[in-house]
Write a protein that holds these residues in place. Sequence first.
Motif, PDB file in Angstrom:
ATOM      1  N   ALA A 188       0.844  -1.196   0.000  1.00 40.09           N
ATOM      2  CA  ALA A 188       0.000   0.000   0.000  1.00 40.09           C
ATOM      3  C   ALA A 188       0.875   1.241   0.000  1.00 40.09           C
ATOM      4  CB  ALA A 188      -0.915  -0.014   1.225  1.00 40.09           C
ATOM      5  N   GLU A 189       0.378   2.310  -0.581  1.00 39.18           N
ATOM      6  CA  GLU A 189       1.142   3.538  -0.703  1.00 39.18           C
ATOM      7  C   GLU A 189       0.763   4.534   0.386  1.00 39.18           C
ATOM      8  OE1 GLU A 189       0.340   4.832  -4.678  1.00 39.18           O
ATOM      9  OE2 GLU A 189       1.483   3.182  -5.555  1.00 39.18           O
ATOM     10  N   LEU A 190       1.792   5.008   1.101  1.00 39.79           N
ATOM     11  CA  LEU A 190       1.639   6.078   2.066  1.00 39.79           C
ATOM     12  C   LEU A 190       2.384   7.272   1.511  1.00 39.79           C
ATOM     13  CD1 LEU A 190       1.057   7.487   4.747  1.00 39.79           C
ATOM     14  CD2 LEU A 190       3.064   6.324   5.693  1.00 39.79           C
ATOM     15  N   GLY A 191       1.652   8.350   1.210  1.00 35.97           N
ATOM     16  CA  GLY A 191       2.263   9.555   0.680  1.00 35.97           C
ATOM     17  C   GLY A 191       2.322  10.640   1.735  1.00 35.97           C
ATOM     18  N   LEU A 192       3.473  11.273   1.873  1.00 37.34           N
ATOM     19  CA  LEU A 192       3.629  12.439   2.738  1.00 37.34           C
ATOM     20  C   LEU A 192       3.738  13.660   1.850  1.00 37.34           C
ATOM     21  CD1 LEU A 192       6.289  11.130   5.276  1.00 37.34           C
ATOM     22  CD2 LEU A 192       3.800  11.102   5.503  1.00 37.34           C
ATOM     23  N   ILE A 193       2.886  14.648   2.090  1.00 36.34           N
ATOM     24  CA  ILE A 193       2.813  15.834   1.234  1.00 36.34           C
ATOM     25  C   ILE A 193       3.085  17.076   2.076  1.00 36.34           C
ATOM     26  CG2 ILE A 193       1.336  17.195  -0.298  1.00 36.34           C
ATOM     27  CD1 ILE A 193      -0.357  14.636  -0.687  1.00 36.34           C
ATOM     28  N   ASP A 194       3.930  17.949   1.561  1.00 36.42           N
ATOM     29  CA  ASP A 194       4.178  19.225   2.208  1.00 36.42           C
ATOM     30  C   ASP A 194       2.843  19.948   2.354  1.00 36.42           C
ATOM     31  OD1 ASP A 194       4.734  22.066   2.533  1.00 36.42           O
ATOM     32  OD2 ASP A 194       6.810  21.563   2.048  1.00 36.42           O
ATOM     33  N   SER A 195       2.547  20.425   3.561  1.00 34.56           N
ATOM     34  CA  SER A 195       1.253  21.053   3.857  1.00 34.56           C
ATOM     35  C   SER A 195       0.902  22.202   2.926  1.00 34.56           C
ATOM     36  CB  SER A 195       1.232  21.569   5.297  1.00 34.56           C
ATOM     37  OG  SER A 195       1.316  20.504   6.194  1.00 34.56           O
ATOM     38  N   ARG A 196       1.905  22.876   2.384  1.00 31.82           N
ATOM     39  CA  ARG A 196       1.585  24.010   1.506  1.00 31.82           C
ATOM     40  C   ARG A 196       0.902  23.565   0.222  1.00 31.82           C
ATOM     41  NH1 ARG A 196       7.585  25.625  -0.786  1.00 31.82           N
ATOM     42  NH2 ARG A 196       8.332  23.514  -0.675  1.00 31.82           N
ATOM     43  N   PHE A 197       0.941  22.268  -0.096  1.00 30.84           N
ATOM     44  CA  PHE A 197       0.292  21.757  -1.293  1.00 30.84           C
ATOM     45  C   PHE A 197      -1.034  21.060  -0.990  1.00 30.84           C
ATOM     46  CE2 PHE A 197       4.899  21.726  -2.274  1.00 30.84           C
ATOM     47  CZ  PHE A 197       4.880  22.714  -3.248  1.00 30.84           C
ATOM     48  N   ALA A 198      -1.494  21.140   0.233  1.00 31.26           N
ATOM     49  CA  ALA A 198      -2.763  20.509   0.614  1.00 31.26           C
ATOM     50  C   ALA A 198      -3.914  21.201  -0.114  1.00 31.26           C
ATOM     51  CB  ALA A 198      -2.969  20.590   2.120  1.00 31.26           C
ATOM     52  N   PRO A 199      -4.895  20.444  -0.584  1.00 37.48           N
ATOM     53  CA  PRO A 199      -6.025  21.055  -1.277  1.00 37.48           C
ATOM     54  C   PRO A 199      -7.035  21.704  -0.327  1.00 37.48           C
ATOM     55  CG  PRO A 199      -6.313  18.698  -1.198  1.00 37.48           C
ATOM     56  CD  PRO A 199      -4.944  18.984  -0.624  1.00 37.48           C
ATOM     57  N   HIS A 200      -6.803  21.547   0.978  1.00 40.36           N
ATOM     58  CA  HIS A 200      -7.705  22.135   1.969  1.00 40.36           C
ATOM     59  C   HIS A 200      -6.863  22.664   3.128  1.00 40.36           C
ATOM     60  CE1 HIS A 200      -6.961  17.983   3.139  1.00 40.36           C
ATOM     61  NE2 HIS A 200      -7.268  18.320   4.369  1.00 40.36           N
ATOM     62  N   ASP A 201      -7.471  23.453   4.001  1.00 42.97           N
ATOM     63  CA  ASP A 201      -6.782  24.047   5.139  1.00 42.97           C
ATOM     64  C   ASP A 201      -6.441  22.964   6.148  1.00 42.97           C
ATOM     65  OD1 ASP A 201      -5.822  25.604   7.213  1.00 42.97           O
ATOM     66  OD2 ASP A 201      -7.739  26.580   7.629  1.00 42.97           O
ATOM     67  N   VAL A 202      -5.145  22.760   6.404  1.00 44.76           N
ATOM     68  CA  VAL A 202      -4.725  21.746   7.366  1.00 44.76           C
ATOM     69  C   VAL A 202      -4.216  22.380   8.655  1.00 44.76           C
ATOM     70  CG1 VAL A 202      -4.205  20.043   5.586  1.00 44.76           C
ATOM     71  CG2 VAL A 202      -2.396  21.566   6.378  1.00 44.76           C
ATOM     72  N   LYS A 203      -4.305  23.694   8.753  1.00 49.37           N
ATOM     73  CA  LYS A 203      -3.785  24.376   9.935  1.00 49.37           C
ATOM     74  C   LYS A 203      -4.878  24.717  10.949  1.00 49.37           C
ATOM     75  CE  LYS A 203       0.286  26.225   7.725  1.00 49.37           C
ATOM     76  NZ  LYS A 203       1.077  25.062   7.873  1.00 49.37           N
ATOM     77  N   ASN A 204      -6.107  24.872  10.525  1.00 48.47           N
ATOM     78  CA  ASN A 204      -7.196  25.269  11.404  1.00 48.47           C
ATOM     79  C   ASN A 204      -8.246  24.177  11.498  1.00 48.47           C
ATOM     80  OD1 ASN A 204      -6.146  27.887  11.894  1.00 48.47           O
ATOM     81  ND2 ASN A 204      -6.808  28.487   9.851  1.00 48.47           N
ATOM     82  N   GLY A 205      -7.865  23.051  12.029  1.00 47.00           N
ATOM     83  CA  GLY A 205      -8.770  21.924  12.160  1.00 47.00           C
ATOM     84  C   GLY A 205      -8.027  20.650  11.840  1.00 47.00           C
ATOM     85  N   PRO A 206      -8.736  19.575  11.674  1.00 49.05           N
ATOM     86  CA  PRO A 206      -8.065  18.322  11.357  1.00 49.05           C
ATOM     87  C   PRO A 206      -7.230  18.456  10.091  1.00 49.05           C
ATOM     88  CG  PRO A 206     -10.383  17.950  11.810  1.00 49.05           C
ATOM     89  CD  PRO A 206     -10.165  19.448  11.735  1.00 49.05           C
ATOM     90  N   ALA A 207      -6.016  17.916  10.137  1.00 44.81           N
ATOM     91  CA  ALA A 207      -5.153  17.963   8.953  1.00 44.81           C
ATOM     92  C   ALA A 207      -5.783  17.160   7.839  1.00 44.81           C
ATOM     93  CB  ALA A 207      -3.762  17.437   9.278  1.00 44.81           C
ATOM     94  N   GLY A 208      -6.510  16.164   8.201  1.00 44.10           N
ATOM     95  CA  GLY A 208      -7.217  15.371   7.213  1.00 44.10           C
ATOM     96  C   GLY A 208      -6.325  14.384   6.511  1.00 44.10           C
ATOM     97  N   VAL A 209      -6.799  13.224   6.405  1.00 42.95           N
ATOM     98  CA  VAL A 209      -6.155  12.170   5.653  1.00 42.95           C
ATOM     99  C   VAL A 209      -6.983  11.994   4.402  1.00 42.95           C
ATOM    100  CG1 VAL A 209      -5.699   9.702   5.623  1.00 42.95           C
ATOM    101  CG2 VAL A 209      -5.263  11.001   7.694  1.00 42.95           C
ATOM    102  N   ILE A 210      -6.341  11.985   3.258  1.00 47.81           N
ATOM    103  CA  ILE A 210      -7.064  11.687   2.030  1.00 47.81           C
ATOM    104  C   ILE A 210      -6.735  10.252   1.667  1.00 47.81           C
ATOM    105  CG2 ILE A 210      -7.409  12.242  -0.400  1.00 47.81           C
ATOM    106  CD1 ILE A 210      -6.580  15.105   0.237  1.00 47.81           C
ATOM    107  N   MET A 211      -7.679   9.359   1.886  1.00 52.00           N
ATOM    108  CA  MET A 211      -7.517   7.967   1.512  1.00 52.00           C
ATOM    109  C   MET A 211      -8.076   7.829   0.109  1.00 52.00           C
ATOM    110  SD  MET A 211      -7.830   4.620   1.237  1.00 52.00           S
ATOM    111  CE  MET A 211      -9.403   3.896   1.500  1.00 52.00           C
TER     112      MET A 211
END
Length: 137
Positions: free
Chosen positions: A52-75
């Motif tokens: 299975a693939e686990l990807g780590l992405i720099d937060s600045r490229f997140a498609p949603h706000d990861v700083k004000n609430g759950p960072a969110g996992v995109i499965m």
Amino acid sequence: MFRGFATISYFADDMTAAEAWYTELLGVPPYFRRDHDGAPAYLEYRIGDYQAELGLIDSRFAPHDVKNGPAGVIMNWHVDDLQGSLDRLIAMGATLIEGITPRGEGFVTASVTDPFGNVIGIMTNPHYLEVLAERGA
């Protein structure tokens, strides 16, 4: 519609620290790396029985706000028809987060929130199909 787990993506502000931490945790280095401005922007590990693939992405490229609430996992679920699956999710009341986005070499993603606020990622994923073919399914 959903064929199986393809990639799970976690976000991190400090990708160098995240790489060290996950490499130690998993016992293997990332097999894939994409840098941006001389630092890791995306790291990917293949782990477990089905690689299975686990990807780590720099937060600045997140498609949603990861700083004000759950960072969110995109499965990301592998689907055979990305546009058709995205259309169906939206027709069923999901809200678009990120439209169809090529990620390189046949990997294409999209994401929505379901009516309950959960993030659902879908993708076409050549690795998923390779593993499936190897297993003879």
